[in-house]
Enzyme design. Structure first.
Site, PDB file in Angstrom:
ATOM      1  N   LYS A 137      -3.787   2.878  11.022  1.00 28.10           N
ATOM      2  CA  LYS A 137      -3.827   3.745   9.834  1.00 28.10           C
ATOM      3  C   LYS A 137      -4.862   3.207   8.854  1.00 28.10           C
ATOM      4  O   LYS A 137      -4.935   2.004   8.623  1.00 28.10           O
ATOM      5  CB  LYS A 137      -2.469   3.754   9.142  1.00 28.10           C
ATOM      6  CG  LYS A 137      -1.340   4.220  10.040  1.00 28.10           C
ATOM      7  CD  LYS A 137      -0.797   5.550   9.600  1.00 28.10           C
ATOM      8  CE  LYS A 137       0.408   5.940  10.441  1.00 28.10           C
ATOM      9  NZ  LYS A 137       0.801   7.314  10.231  1.00 28.10           N
TER      10      LYS A 137
ATOM     11  N   LEU B  72      -2.971   5.801  -0.992  1.00 31.93           N
ATOM     12  CA  LEU B  72      -1.938   5.106  -0.210  1.00 31.93           C
ATOM     13  C   LEU B  72      -1.556   5.868   1.057  1.00 31.93           C
ATOM     14  O   LEU B  72      -1.460   7.088   1.052  1.00 31.93           O
ATOM     15  CB  LEU B  72      -0.691   4.899  -1.079  1.00 31.93           C
ATOM     16  CG  LEU B  72      -0.915   4.142  -2.403  1.00 31.93           C
ATOM     17  CD1 LEU B  72       0.388   4.067  -3.187  1.00 31.93           C
ATOM     18  CD2 LEU B  72      -1.477   2.746  -2.165  1.00 31.93           C
TER      19      LEU B  72
ATOM     20  N   HIS C 135       0.102   1.056   3.615  1.00 34.48           N
ATOM     21  CA  HIS C 135       0.503   0.538   2.300  1.00 34.48           C
ATOM     22  C   HIS C 135       2.025   0.613   2.124  1.00 34.48           C
ATOM     23  O   HIS C 135       2.637  -0.289   1.553  1.00 34.48           O
ATOM     24  CB  HIS C 135      -0.156   1.354   1.183  1.00 34.48           C
ATOM     25  CG  HIS C 135      -1.648   1.313   1.192  1.00 34.48           C
ATOM     26  ND1 HIS C 135      -2.407   2.408   1.531  1.00 34.48           N
ATOM     27  CD2 HIS C 135      -2.523   0.308   0.920  1.00 34.48           C
ATOM     28  CE1 HIS C 135      -3.695   2.083   1.453  1.00 34.48           C
ATOM     29  NE2 HIS C 135      -3.789   0.823   1.090  1.00 34.48           N
TER      30      HIS C 135
ATOM     31  N   GLY D 238      -2.016  -6.313   4.607  1.00 33.59           N
ATOM     32  CA  GLY D 238      -1.893  -5.809   5.974  1.00 33.59           C
ATOM     33  C   GLY D 238      -2.819  -6.551   6.921  1.00 33.59           C
ATOM     34  O   GLY D 238      -3.963  -6.852   6.573  1.00 33.59           O
TER      35      GLY D 238
END
Length: 282
Positions: free
Chosen positions: A184, A33, A37, A147
């Site tokens: 990310k 994660l 997340h 996401g």
């Protein structure tokens, strides 16, 4: 936080929450994660009584030459991050638990997969859709959080929920970025220092495209050329694709209008990176 590895326990718990009239926000992940997340977990926490997180590195969605064995895993760290971010139930089944025998039925995705990452990863989204069908049945959440970094996955999940009548609200959460704009990703850890310096050029290229569109450019080919040119000038990466489609149905456009996605994928020596932006064009 309750931690479980068993499907039966997870189903029983979720059923109980639903009987109590509680809303369930579900964040399915492959673990390792990061802030992307965490953004999903925060959104789920704001909007639901119960937050359920799954960590499962799904072998079905990795191709024969892909990084299943190499995919980063750190379940203790994931548990800690989950706990710190208000997760109520942490579900981390084994491969044996999720796939006790060879599948006799599998989900095949027909639309939205012959472009972008789907083109070079045949079967990938079938694996994603199959595991999500299983997880949705196990958890039966009120809302599921994904996401926008993987916008094609969001488009596929949108179709899965619609076509199979899952009573689930899909919540797409904006991409979380480093300060220099790099999206990310669990795979960013593979980048060399030099590659890490060059990687923000993906988002910069997309921003150039956005500016061109704001200034009136409506030709998809011109936009793609602009993005490619920027990436080639500013990085040593090999471009996998730069593509523009309508969103979420991912159909080609002759002229940019409505909701569109501009998406890129590049290969550095040590990692493949993807990024995208979506725009509403009048």
């Amino acid at each position: 936080m309750i931690v479980t590895t068993k499907i039966q326990d997870m189903q029983t718990m979720m059923q109980q929450y639903r009987l109590e009239g509680k809303t369930i926000g579900f964040v399915p992940t492959m673990g390792y994660l990061h802030e992307g997340h965490i953004a999903l977990l925060k959104k789920a926490r704001e909007e639901n009584d119960i937050v359920a997180l799954s960590v499962f590195v799904n072998p079905l969605q990795f191709g024969p030459n892909e990084d299943f064995a190499r995919y980063p895993r750190d379940i203790e760290r994931d548990e800690r991050i989950a706990k710190e971010n208000g997760v109520d139930v942490f579900f981390c089944p084994s491969v044996e638990e999720m796939y006790p025998h060879p599948l006799s039925v599998q989900v095949t995705v027909k639309e939205r997969v012959d472009v972008l990452c789907g083109k070079s990863r045949p079967g990938h989204f079938d694996g994603v859709a199959t595991v999500l069908t299983k997880l949705f049945h196990i958890v039966m959440p009120t809302r599921a959080y994904f996401g926008m970094k993987d916008a094609q996955q969001v488009a596929v999940v949108d179709g899965l929920i619609r076509d199979f009548h899952f009573p689930i609200e899909l919540v797409a959460v904006p991409t979380v970025r480093e300060e220099d704009g790099l999206a990310k990703s669990s795979r960013n850890v593979y980048l060399s220092p030099e590659e890490r310096k060059e990687a923000p050029a993906l988002y910069q290229a997309l921003q150039q495209a956005k500016t061109a569109i704001e200034n009136g450019e409506r030709n998809p080919e011109t936009i793609c050329a602009l993005v490619k040119n920027y990436i080639q000038t500013h990085t040593h990466a090999e471009i996998d694709y730069v593509e523009v489609y309508s969103y979420p149905d991912l159909k080609p456009l002759e002229k940019l209008h409505g909701k569109v996605i501009i998406a890129v994928a590049v290969r550095f020596a040590s990692a493949r990176l993807i990024d995208n932006i979506t725009l509403d064009i009048v």
